[in-house]
Design a protein around this motif. Structure first.
Motif, PDB file in Angstrom:
ATOM      1  N   GLY A   1      -0.035  17.309  -5.650  1.00  0.00           N
ATOM      2  CA  GLY A   1      -1.050  16.607  -5.915  1.00  0.00           C
ATOM      3  C   GLY A   1      -2.411  17.701  -6.227  1.00  0.00           C
ATOM      4  O   GLY A   1      -2.154  18.846  -5.968  1.00  0.00           O
ATOM      5  N   THR A   2      -3.569  17.199  -6.583  1.00  0.00           N
ATOM      6  CA  THR A   2      -4.568  18.244  -6.741  1.00  0.00           C
ATOM      7  C   THR A   2      -5.151  18.696  -5.425  1.00  0.00           C
ATOM      8  O   THR A   2      -5.108  17.799  -4.678  1.00  0.00           O
ATOM      9  CB  THR A   2      -5.716  17.383  -7.466  1.00  0.00           C
ATOM     10  OG1 THR A   2      -5.049  17.193  -8.785  1.00  0.00           O
ATOM     11  CG2 THR A   2      -6.920  18.475  -8.019  1.00  0.00           C
TER      12      THR A   2
ATOM     13  N   ILE B   1      -7.043  10.563   0.486  1.00  0.00           N
ATOM     14  CA  ILE B   1      -6.365   9.094   0.544  1.00  0.00           C
ATOM     15  C   ILE B   1      -7.188   8.151   0.203  1.00  0.00           C
ATOM     16  O   ILE B   1      -6.859   7.066  -0.762  1.00  0.00           O
ATOM     17  CB  ILE B   1      -5.641   8.852   1.952  1.00  0.00           C
ATOM     18  CG1 ILE B   1      -4.413   9.899   2.229  1.00  0.00           C
ATOM     19  CG2 ILE B   1      -4.859   7.476   1.826  1.00  0.00           C
ATOM     20  CD1 ILE B   1      -3.728   9.870   3.407  1.00  0.00           C
ATOM     21  N   ALA B   2      -8.401   8.124   0.786  1.00  0.00           N
ATOM     22  CA  ALA B   2      -9.435   7.011   0.430  1.00  0.00           C
ATOM     23  C   ALA B   2      -9.656   6.947  -1.128  1.00  0.00           C
ATOM     24  O   ALA B   2      -9.885   5.964  -1.811  1.00  0.00           O
ATOM     25  CB  ALA B   2     -10.766   7.223   1.115  1.00  0.00           C
ATOM     26  N   LEU B   3     -10.189   8.177  -1.695  1.00  0.00           N
ATOM     27  CA  LEU B   3     -10.061   8.222  -3.188  1.00  0.00           C
ATOM     28  C   LEU B   3      -9.057   7.799  -3.908  1.00  0.00           C
ATOM     29  O   LEU B   3      -9.394   6.909  -4.693  1.00  0.00           O
ATOM     30  CB  LEU B   3     -10.287   9.697  -3.432  1.00  0.00           C
ATOM     31  CG  LEU B   3     -11.773  10.559  -3.240  1.00  0.00           C
ATOM     32  CD1 LEU B   3     -11.725  12.042  -3.413  1.00  0.00           C
ATOM     33  CD2 LEU B   3     -12.825   9.799  -3.954  1.00  0.00           C
ATOM     34  N   LEU B   4      -7.883   8.177  -3.505  1.00  0.00           N
ATOM     35  CA  LEU B   4      -6.781   7.732  -4.340  1.00  0.00           C
ATOM     36  C   LEU B   4      -6.582   6.205  -4.377  1.00  0.00           C
ATOM     37  O   LEU B   4      -6.285   5.393  -5.351  1.00  0.00           O
ATOM     38  CB  LEU B   4      -5.470   8.269  -4.093  1.00  0.00           C
ATOM     39  CG  LEU B   4      -5.457   9.984  -4.222  1.00  0.00           C
ATOM     40  CD1 LEU B   4      -4.165  10.454  -3.667  1.00  0.00           C
ATOM     41  CD2 LEU B   4      -5.551  10.132  -5.788  1.00  0.00           C
ATOM     42  N   GLU B   5      -6.623   5.825  -3.021  1.00  0.00           N
ATOM     43  CA  GLU B   5      -6.910   4.142  -2.959  1.00  0.00           C
ATOM     44  C   GLU B   5      -7.854   3.287  -3.735  1.00  0.00           C
ATOM     45  O   GLU B   5      -7.498   2.419  -4.120  1.00  0.00           O
ATOM     46  CB  GLU B   5      -6.714   3.797  -1.474  1.00  0.00           C
ATOM     47  CG  GLU B   5      -5.576   4.571  -0.579  1.00  0.00           C
ATOM     48  CD  GLU B   5      -5.157   3.813   0.610  1.00  0.00           C
ATOM     49  OE1 GLU B   5      -5.938   3.411   1.232  1.00  0.00           O
ATOM     50  OE2 GLU B   5      -3.840   3.583   0.895  1.00  0.00           O
TER      51      GLU B   5
ATOM     52  N   VAL C   1      -5.271  22.019   0.681  1.00  0.00           N
ATOM     53  CA  VAL C   1      -4.834  20.498   1.047  1.00  0.00           C
ATOM     54  C   VAL C   1      -4.613  19.775  -0.281  1.00  0.00           C
ATOM     55  O   VAL C   1      -5.729  19.595  -1.070  1.00  0.00           O
ATOM     56  CB  VAL C   1      -5.937  19.900   1.963  1.00  0.00           C
ATOM     57  CG1 VAL C   1      -5.555  18.592   2.361  1.00  0.00           C
ATOM     58  CG2 VAL C   1      -6.130  20.920   3.236  1.00  0.00           C
ATOM     59  N   SER C   2      -3.703  18.863  -0.267  1.00  0.00           N
ATOM     60  CA  SER C   2      -3.574  17.829  -1.221  1.00  0.00           C
ATOM     61  C   SER C   2      -2.568  16.586  -0.680  1.00  0.00           C
ATOM     62  O   SER C   2      -2.236  16.958   0.634  1.00  0.00           O
ATOM     63  CB  SER C   2      -2.806  18.346  -2.414  1.00  0.00           C
ATOM     64  OG  SER C   2      -1.523  18.791  -2.013  1.00  0.00           O
ATOM     65  N   VAL C   3      -2.490  15.594  -1.295  1.00  0.00           N
ATOM     66  CA  VAL C   3      -1.779  14.409  -0.824  1.00  0.00           C
ATOM     67  C   VAL C   3      -1.005  14.072  -1.993  1.00  0.00           C
ATOM     68  O   VAL C   3      -1.434  13.996  -3.015  1.00  0.00           O
ATOM     69  CB  VAL C   3      -2.527  13.329  -0.084  1.00  0.00           C
ATOM     70  CG1 VAL C   3      -3.267  13.719   1.062  1.00  0.00           C
ATOM     71  CG2 VAL C   3      -3.467  12.479  -1.122  1.00  0.00           C
ATOM     72  N   ARG C   4       0.229  13.246  -1.612  1.00  0.00           N
ATOM     73  CA  ARG C   4       0.905  12.599  -2.389  1.00  0.00           C
ATOM     74  C   ARG C   4       1.679  11.609  -2.080  1.00  0.00           C
ATOM     75  O   ARG C   4       1.915  11.500  -0.956  1.00  0.00           O
ATOM     76  CB  ARG C   4       1.886  13.611  -3.254  1.00  0.00           C
ATOM     77  CG  ARG C   4       2.913  14.188  -2.332  1.00  0.00           C
ATOM     78  CD  ARG C   4       3.921  15.449  -2.689  1.00  0.00           C
ATOM     79  NE  ARG C   4       4.864  15.844  -1.791  1.00  0.00           N
ATOM     80  CZ  ARG C   4       5.409  16.876  -1.863  1.00  0.00           C
ATOM     81  NH1 ARG C   4       5.437  17.655  -3.187  1.00  0.00           N
ATOM     82  NH2 ARG C   4       6.190  17.299  -0.860  1.00  0.00           N
TER      83      ARG C   4
ATOM     84  N   MET D   1       0.963  -1.109   0.130  1.00  0.00           N
ATOM     85  CA  MET D   1       0.031  -0.051   0.063  1.00  0.00           C
ATOM     86  C   MET D   1       0.927   1.348  -0.135  1.00  0.00           C
ATOM     87  O   MET D   1       1.830   1.193   0.720  1.00  0.00           O
ATOM     88  CB  MET D   1      -0.854   0.018   1.082  1.00  0.00           C
ATOM     89  CG  MET D   1      -2.315   0.425   0.952  1.00  0.00           C
ATOM     90  SD  MET D   1      -3.320   0.235   2.371  1.00  0.00           S
ATOM     91  CE  MET D   1      -2.701   1.293   3.623  1.00  0.00           C
ATOM     92  N   THR D   2       0.337   2.261  -0.842  1.00  0.00           N
ATOM     93  CA  THR D   2       1.441   3.483  -0.935  1.00  0.00           C
ATOM     94  C   THR D   2       1.096   4.159   0.354  1.00  0.00           C
ATOM     95  O   THR D   2      -0.167   4.463   0.901  1.00  0.00           O
ATOM     96  CB  THR D   2       0.777   4.293  -1.913  1.00  0.00           C
ATOM     97  OG1 THR D   2       0.533   3.527  -3.170  1.00  0.00           O
ATOM     98  CG2 THR D   2       1.607   5.360  -2.367  1.00  0.00           C
ATOM     99  N   ALA D   3       2.104   4.995   0.735  1.00  0.00           N
ATOM    100  CA  ALA D   3       2.129   5.595   1.935  1.00  0.00           C
ATOM    101  C   ALA D   3       2.120   7.199   1.247  1.00  0.00           C
ATOM    102  O   ALA D   3       2.516   7.515   0.542  1.00  0.00           O
ATOM    103  CB  ALA D   3       3.335   5.682   2.814  1.00  0.00           C
ATOM    104  N   TYR D   4       1.037   7.999   1.987  1.00  0.00           N
ATOM    105  CA  TYR D   4       0.847   9.322   1.367  1.00  0.00           C
ATOM    106  C   TYR D   4       1.379  10.483   2.326  1.00  0.00           C
ATOM    107  O   TYR D   4       1.412  10.087   3.628  1.00  0.00           O
ATOM    108  CB  TYR D   4      -0.556   9.439   1.182  1.00  0.00           C
ATOM    109  CG  TYR D   4      -1.212   8.688   0.040  1.00  0.00           C
ATOM    110  CD1 TYR D   4      -0.925   9.111  -1.255  1.00  0.00           C
ATOM    111  CD2 TYR D   4      -1.720   7.385   0.261  1.00  0.00           C
ATOM    112  CE1 TYR D   4      -1.284   8.462  -2.517  1.00  0.00           C
ATOM    113  CE2 TYR D   4      -2.371   6.663  -0.968  1.00  0.00           C
ATOM    114  CZ  TYR D   4      -1.923   7.156  -2.261  1.00  0.00           C
ATOM    115  OH  TYR D   4      -2.426   6.378  -3.119  1.00  0.00           O
ATOM    116  N   GLU D   5       1.870  11.497   1.849  1.00  0.00           N
ATOM    117  CA  GLU D   5       2.162  12.557   2.550  1.00  0.00           C
ATOM    118  C   GLU D   5       1.166  13.690   2.212  1.00  0.00           C
ATOM    119  O   GLU D   5       1.011  14.221   1.296  1.00  0.00           O
ATOM    120  CB  GLU D   5       3.644  13.169   2.331  1.00  0.00           C
ATOM    121  CG  GLU D   5       4.032  14.232   2.689  1.00  0.00           C
ATOM    122  CD  GLU D   5       5.430  14.795   1.810  1.00  0.00           C
ATOM    123  OE1 GLU D   5       6.366  14.967   2.948  1.00  0.00           O
ATOM    124  OE2 GLU D   5       5.613  14.929   0.944  1.00  0.00           O
TER     125      GLU D   5
END
Ligand code: ADP
Ligand code: MG
Ligand code: ZN
Length: 483
Positions: free
Chosen positions: A207-208, A233-237, A196-199, A1-5
């Motif tokens: 990120g967007t 994060i839930a969306l990206l996953e 706010v974004s995550v990557r 699983m990818t970790a997000y920042e």
């Protein structure tokens, strides 16, 4: 699983506490009857001309200097056009491509820009349940229209919800110390929008982002940002994209709802304000702003506590952001001993006792209003450092000080809380007993396993009810088991 920042950038609007509005002579007010502080200019009547408030520029320059920005020698006002009932002119006077301040930094966050603009009027929306004047229409109060604002835009440098709460608190303390604003979130003189974004961790691309509008407390800001990070994060996953949109956070339900998406975003058709001349920030204006700055701003104070006094970063920040704690700390540091001589208080030791103190008096309280005089806390810290009293016993002394005030030495004497020493109090004998009681642990220590010393120290601590100094006990045990 990818970790997000998480990646967060803030846009902060601050109402300046000038006497009058940005472009007219109407008084600033809060909670006055509606529409009594108005004139043709702030009502946007045809033919009325704006005149810039020089005090607002002065405050803007002070803020820029405090944030380490470059102050533009020449900056421009623009018209930002949009239609909304809170904006009688049909445009807001703001700054666009040539703002008053650029660059800069506060703590670990870089500042992108700081510019001047005017606030819109206040809309009071009352639904069918909350009627005023017997109707459910919205009402416009133009008292707020034209209030001077600065907008502070950070770089996307924040990395956690906690930081999204802490950093604005540093900014607020800084602005408060400058005396340029009331910086009150509930009253709206400090308004924070969070982008706010995550990557994926390790990625350097952004990120967007989405934008959370107008959080009205630091607590909600932290919670809103946290909820939005989880949502993204839930969306990206699930392999779904994050849509660029503006969101409203509802703290009651911990949910986010869309206000508007980028497709409907405004085209503001910015153009230079023809009725105002450029702001020329002269050397005299810069000098005047510098002359009005406090000697030490919170970020500098934190750096001094950390760099010169050796406090840990968290404590240094705590004392610097909450000026009442920093002031109390410094009074205790400067306190002279009861014998009138300048006593040397260890700053780090002293600093550890202030969180202990506020834990006892209420975490938001000002210790200056407590029973504990700064001198007394300094005395207590000095006694701990000199091992005249153990840490555990000192905590008890502090509790007594909070209850009844007075002199820590007297309390230690009266309650018999003084540290036990090897010579006077048979501490050596107790250490011998501890070793005899646990030969296995003693053997381990003898053969060099220092972790095994814990139970031996614990034995002596228990027997002395915490009055012996842990370091002293350890020293005595090692002395006996050496070689
Ligand atoms: P916009 O043009 O949508 O207003 P800006 O580039 O002017 O966006 O940035 C506005 C704010 O958003 C700034 O505080 C900036 O640091 C922050 N920001 C920009 N891009 C991102 C991103 N991808 N993630 C988080 N914050 C961002
Ligand atoms: Mg923007
Ligand atoms: Zn006016």
């Amino acid at each position: 699983m990818t970790a997000y920042e998480p990646v967060i950038g803030l846009e902060i609007h601050v109402q300046l506490s000038t006497r009058t509005k940005m472009f007219c002579g109407c008084k600033l007010s809060f909670n006055d009857p509606p529409n009594i502080h108005t004139c043709p200019t702030c009502l946007g009547l045809p033919g009325a001309l704006p005149v810039v408030n020089s005090r607002a520029i002065h405050f803007g320059i002070m803020i820029g200097l405090a944030l380490g920005c470059d102050i533009a020698e020449r900056s421009l006002f623009h018209r930002k056009n949009y239609f909304y009932p809170d904006l009688p002119k049909g445009y807001q006077i703001s700054q666009y491509d040539v703002p008053l301040c650029r660059g800069g930094r506060l703590g670990d966050v870089r500042i992108h820009r700081v510019h001047l603009e005017e606030d819109a009027a206040k809309l009071n929306h009352l639904g069918a349940s909350g009627r005023i004047h017997g109707s459910d229409r919205s009402w416009v109060d133009f008292n707020r229209g034209g209030t001077p604002l600065v907008e502070i835009v950070t770089e996307p440098d924040l990395r956690s919800p906690e930081q999204a709460r802490e950093w604005p608190a540093l900014l607020r303390t800084t602005l408060r110390q400058l005396g340029v604003s009331d910086v009150n979130m509930e009253e709206g003189s400090l308004r924070v929008d969070a982008n706010v974004s995550v990557r994926p961790v390790g990625s350097t691309e952004l990120g967007t982002k989405t934008e959370l509008k107008n959080m009205n407390s630091f607590r909600f800001l932290e919670r809103g940002v946290r909820a939005e990070i989880s949502r993204q994060i839930a969306l990206l996953e699930q392999g779904k994209p994050v849509m660029q949109e503006t969101l409203h956070y509802d703290p009651a339900t911990d949910t986010l709802t869309a206000l508007r998406s980028k497709e409907e975003a405004h085209d503001y058709r910015y153009f230079p304000e023809p009725d105002l001349v450029p702001i020329l920030a002269t050397e005299e204006m810069l000098a005047a702003a510098r002359a009005d700055m406090p000697a030490e701003l919170p970020a500098e104070r934190a750096a001094r506590y950390e760099g010169e006094l050796g406090l840990n970063a968290d404590t240094a920040r705590l004392f610097a952001f909450r000026t009442e704690l920093g002031d109390y700390f410094e009074r205790a540091l400067a306190a002279a001993g009861s014998d009138g001589e300048q006593r040397q208080v260890d700053p780090v030791e002293l600093s550890n006792w202030i969180p202990q103190l506020i834990e006892r008096i209420g975490s938001d309280s000002d210790p200056a209003g407590s029973n504990v005089a700064p001198e007394s806390l300094a005395t207590l810290a000095t006694m701990v450092k000199a091992k005249e009293v153990s840490r555990d016993a000192a905590r008890e002394v502090l509790t007594r000080l909070v209850e009844e005030g007075g002199d820590p030495r007297a309390i230690v004497e009266r309650e018999g809380l003084g540290a036990l020493t090897a010579e006077d109090d048979g501490l050596g004998e107790l250490v011998d007993r501890a070793i005899a009681a646990d030969p296995a642990a003693a053997e381990q220590v003898r053969s060099g396993n220092m972790k095994a010393i814990g139970p031996l120290v614990g034995y002596v601590m228990r027997e002395t009810k915490g009055r012996a100094d842990g370091g002293e006990i350890t020293r005595l045990i090692r002395e006996r088991l050496a070689g």
